[in-house]
Design an enzyme around this catalytic site. Structure first.
Site, PDB file in Angstrom:
ATOM      1  CG  ASN A   7     -11.446 -13.947 -26.319  1.00 27.75           C
ATOM      2  OD1 ASN A   7     -10.372 -13.698 -26.082  1.00 27.75           O
ATOM      3  ND2 ASN A   7     -12.560 -12.719 -26.603  1.00 27.75           N
ATOM      4  NE  ARG A  99      -9.947 -11.811 -29.984  1.00 28.41           N
ATOM      5  CZ  ARG A  99      -9.561 -10.920 -29.287  1.00 28.41           C
ATOM      6  NH1 ARG A  99      -9.789 -11.206 -27.811  1.00 28.41           N
ATOM      7  NH2 ARG A  99      -8.933  -9.871 -29.436  1.00 28.41           N
ATOM      8  CG  HIS A 189     -10.618  -5.028 -33.198  1.00 29.32           C
ATOM      9  ND1 HIS A 189     -10.589  -3.608 -32.799  1.00 29.32           N
ATOM     10  CD2 HIS A 189     -10.659  -5.558 -31.770  1.00 29.32           C
ATOM     11  CE1 HIS A 189     -10.553  -3.536 -31.493  1.00 29.32           C
ATOM     12  NE2 HIS A 189     -10.687  -4.672 -30.759  1.00 29.32           N
ATOM     13  CG  HIS A 217     -14.467  -3.313 -32.939  1.00 24.30           C
ATOM     14  ND1 HIS A 217     -14.996  -4.322 -32.897  1.00 24.30           N
ATOM     15  CD2 HIS A 217     -13.987  -3.035 -31.698  1.00 24.30           C
ATOM     16  CE1 HIS A 217     -15.020  -4.818 -31.707  1.00 24.30           C
ATOM     17  NE2 HIS A 217     -14.555  -4.078 -31.056  1.00 24.30           N
ATOM     18  N   GLY A 219     -15.132  -0.051 -29.165  1.00 21.89           N
ATOM     19  CA  GLY A 219     -15.436  -0.797 -27.937  1.00 21.89           C
ATOM     20  C   GLY A 219     -14.325  -0.118 -26.801  1.00 21.89           C
ATOM     21  CG  ASN A 220     -13.476  -1.363 -22.825  1.00 17.95           C
ATOM     22  OD1 ASN A 220     -13.272  -0.240 -22.437  1.00 17.95           O
ATOM     23  ND2 ASN A 220     -13.944  -2.415 -22.141  1.00 17.95           N
ATOM     24  N   GLY A 221     -11.457  -1.453 -26.882  1.00  9.89           N
ATOM     25  CA  GLY A 221     -10.379  -1.237 -27.913  1.00  9.89           C
ATOM     26  C   GLY A 221     -10.961  -0.598 -29.113  1.00  9.89           C
ATOM     27  NE  ARG A 250      -5.985  -1.260 -25.548  1.00  7.02           N
ATOM     28  CZ  ARG A 250      -6.557  -2.196 -26.307  1.00  7.02           C
ATOM     29  NH1 ARG A 250      -6.203  -2.323 -27.505  1.00  7.02           N
ATOM     30  NH2 ARG A 250      -7.451  -3.011 -25.883  1.00  7.02           N
ATOM     31  N   GLY A 341     -19.159  -1.930 -28.718  1.00  7.80           N
ATOM     32  CA  GLY A 341     -20.149  -1.426 -27.695  1.00  7.80           C
ATOM     33  C   GLY A 341     -20.370   0.095 -27.756  1.00  7.80           C
ATOM     34  CB  ILE A 342     -18.602   3.011 -28.354  1.00  5.07           C
ATOM     35  CG1 ILE A 342     -18.214   3.038 -27.072  1.00  5.07           C
ATOM     36  CG2 ILE A 342     -18.942   4.530 -28.889  1.00  5.07           C
ATOM     37  CD1 ILE A 342     -16.717   3.636 -26.902  1.00  5.07           C
ATOM     38  N   GLY A 343     -20.091   1.833 -30.891  1.00  7.65           N
ATOM     39  CA  GLY A 343     -20.453   2.010 -32.379  1.00  7.65           C
ATOM     40  C   GLY A 343     -21.841   1.527 -32.383  1.00  7.65           C
ATOM     41  CD  GLU A 395     -14.766  -9.703 -32.002  1.00  7.20           C
ATOM     42  OE1 GLU A 395     -15.276  -8.965 -30.934  1.00  7.20           O
ATOM     43  OE2 GLU A 395     -13.406  -9.609 -31.871  1.00  7.20           O
TER      44      GLU A 395
END
Ligand code: ADP
Length: 414
Positions: A7, A99, A189, A217, A219-221, A250, A341-343, A395
């Site tokens: 990746n 990826r 994603h 999803h 995460g950071n994104g 973002r 990460g957050i979810g 992933e």
């Protein structure tokens, strides 16, 4: 088959080697032999490395570019220093899975890389100018390092969303701009949304066609996907990963007139504004503090900072809004699935997002929610009609499995 999963970011390289084959896939017995990351390529790079479940190693080494980073990583893995017992020479690496960020309208599934596929990835460069060129460099570097006969497979971030219809992917701008420049929603994603949808139907014992869910999803994104009959029918990221949900740095959804307004008022060029919307906005922009949700939640608890609270509220409100919109678009769903990460790790954010969805008969079970951190599980009460789950994404595993399937010519599982 030992698959090297790559990746490549603009100045980073994430890698794993996963041992997998059709039998292991069937039995869920794929084995992660090692994983790691190289950051700050272009100078004194930072390498993080972990063999199997052994202790993490961290060190620095000068690396000029992606080619030298990959060269360094592979040499390190085959050396005794890495302690990866299964890989003693480059011949023990049997395939490479990449990826690839943008497959445009060309790729609806993962593809064995040949000259035609390489040309296709190149044709999508104008859609992802920061990402696709690095993927191409990575493909050539792997070929140089592991031999021209090493099978390589491209797994596209956009492919899963290929099933969304014109009404969902067209922006309401003059149609010739879509024709001329392929300006439309692609979504990203995809590998993550596809993986958690697969895990969900496995946990529930459902077929692909029976899978009607909304995946988030975070995460950071961050992105949301509406999945009906196992297919993505809508998603929140657009032509680029800037659209949709509020993210770490973002902005997500934005009135398009604001770009010109900021440019005029702040004396910036439009590309400078775009950079600001990508790197200085989102949680960081509103809070003025950080893009790290853990820090924001801790700060809120300790100091009740107003802008920190606002950042979290705007983040959760936007996610809830997308759930509502997708319920309407899909004609209802059976579950909301949280990942990233957050979810995966924040019961508090999941509860905040779902608070207000009682009308849809979604009720968080606090004990289950608190207990489901970094692992799979249902987080709603048994009598909720709309269930919620947390499912850690993987992933790299899906990329390794796709690599094996594509090389062996096996169909996607249904
Ligand atoms: P990426 O999108 O770069 O892959 P991740 O999926 O690793 O990122 O997600 C990173 C985000 O997850 C960060 O905002 C981080 O603060 C957040 N995160 C990780 N663990 C927790 C936690 N326990 N509680 C809240 N947020 C968390």
């Amino acid at each position: 088959m030992n698959v090297l999963v790559l990746n490549l970011g603009s100045s980073s390289l994430k890698f794993q080697i996963i041992a997998t084959d059709p039998d292991r896939i069937q039995k869920h017995q794929d084995q992660r032999l090692c994983r790691g990351e190289v950051e700050r390529i272009g100078g004194e790079a930072i390498v993080t490395f972990q063999a199997g479940d052994k202790a993490k190693q961290k060190f620095t080494a000068p690396m000029r570019d992606i080619t030298s980073a990959l060269d360094y990583v592979v040499r390190y893995i085959v050396s005794d220093k890495s302690a990866v017992d299964e890989i003693k020479s480059t011949a023990d690496i049997h395939a490479v899975g990449h990826r690839v960020v943008h497959g445009g309208e060309l790729f609806s599934e993962s593809a064995l890389i040949d000259n035609k596929v390489l040309q296709g990835i190149e044709d999508c460069i104008d859609l992802a100018p920061l990402h696709n060129p690095n993927n191409i460099k990575g493909i050539f570097a792997a070929r140089d390092l592991l031999g021209k006969d090493i099978p390589q497979v491209a797994v596209f971030d956009t492919a899963f969303h290929h099933s969304i219809s014109e009404q969902a992917y067209l922006f309401a701008i003059p149609y010739h701009l879509y024709r001329r420049h392929r300006i439309r929603r692609y979504g990203f994603h995809g590998t993550s949304h596809r993986y958690v949808a697969f895990r969900y139907r496995f946990l529930r014992g459902l077929t692909r066609q029976q899978t009607n869910i909304i995946t988030l999803h975070l995460g950071n994104g961050c992105s949301a996907a509406a999945i009906r009959g196992g297919n993505s029918v809508d998603t929140s990221m657009g032509m680029t990963p800037l659209d949709g949900l509020v993210m770490g740095t973002r902005c997500g959804d934005l009135d398009p007139a604001i770009v010109n307004l900021i440019a005029t008022k702040e004396g910036m060029s439009s590309s400078e504004v775009e950079t600001l919307l990508n790197t200085q906005s989102g949680l960081l922009g509103i809070s003025g503090l950080t893009n790290d949700m853990r820090v924001l939640l801790a700060e809120l608890k300790e100091h009740e900072d107003r802008r920190v609270r606002l950042a979290i509220e705007v983040f959760c409100y936007r996610a809830r809004k997308y759930i509502g919109a997708y319920l309407a678009c899909m004609g209802g769903a059976e579950a909301v699935v949280f990942t990233g990460g957050i979810g995966e790790n924040s019961p508090e954010i999941r509860a905040r997002i779902c608070d207000g969805l009682q009308w849809a008969n979604l009720r968080i079970d606090s004990a289950k929610n608190e207990a489901t951190v970094g692992r799979e599980g249902v987080i709603t009460t048994d009598d909720s009609r709309l269930q919620a789950y947390a499912i850690p994404t993987d992933e790299e595993l899906l990329i390794a499995r796709d690599t094996v399937r594509v090389i062996l010519g096996l169909p996607h599982p249904s």
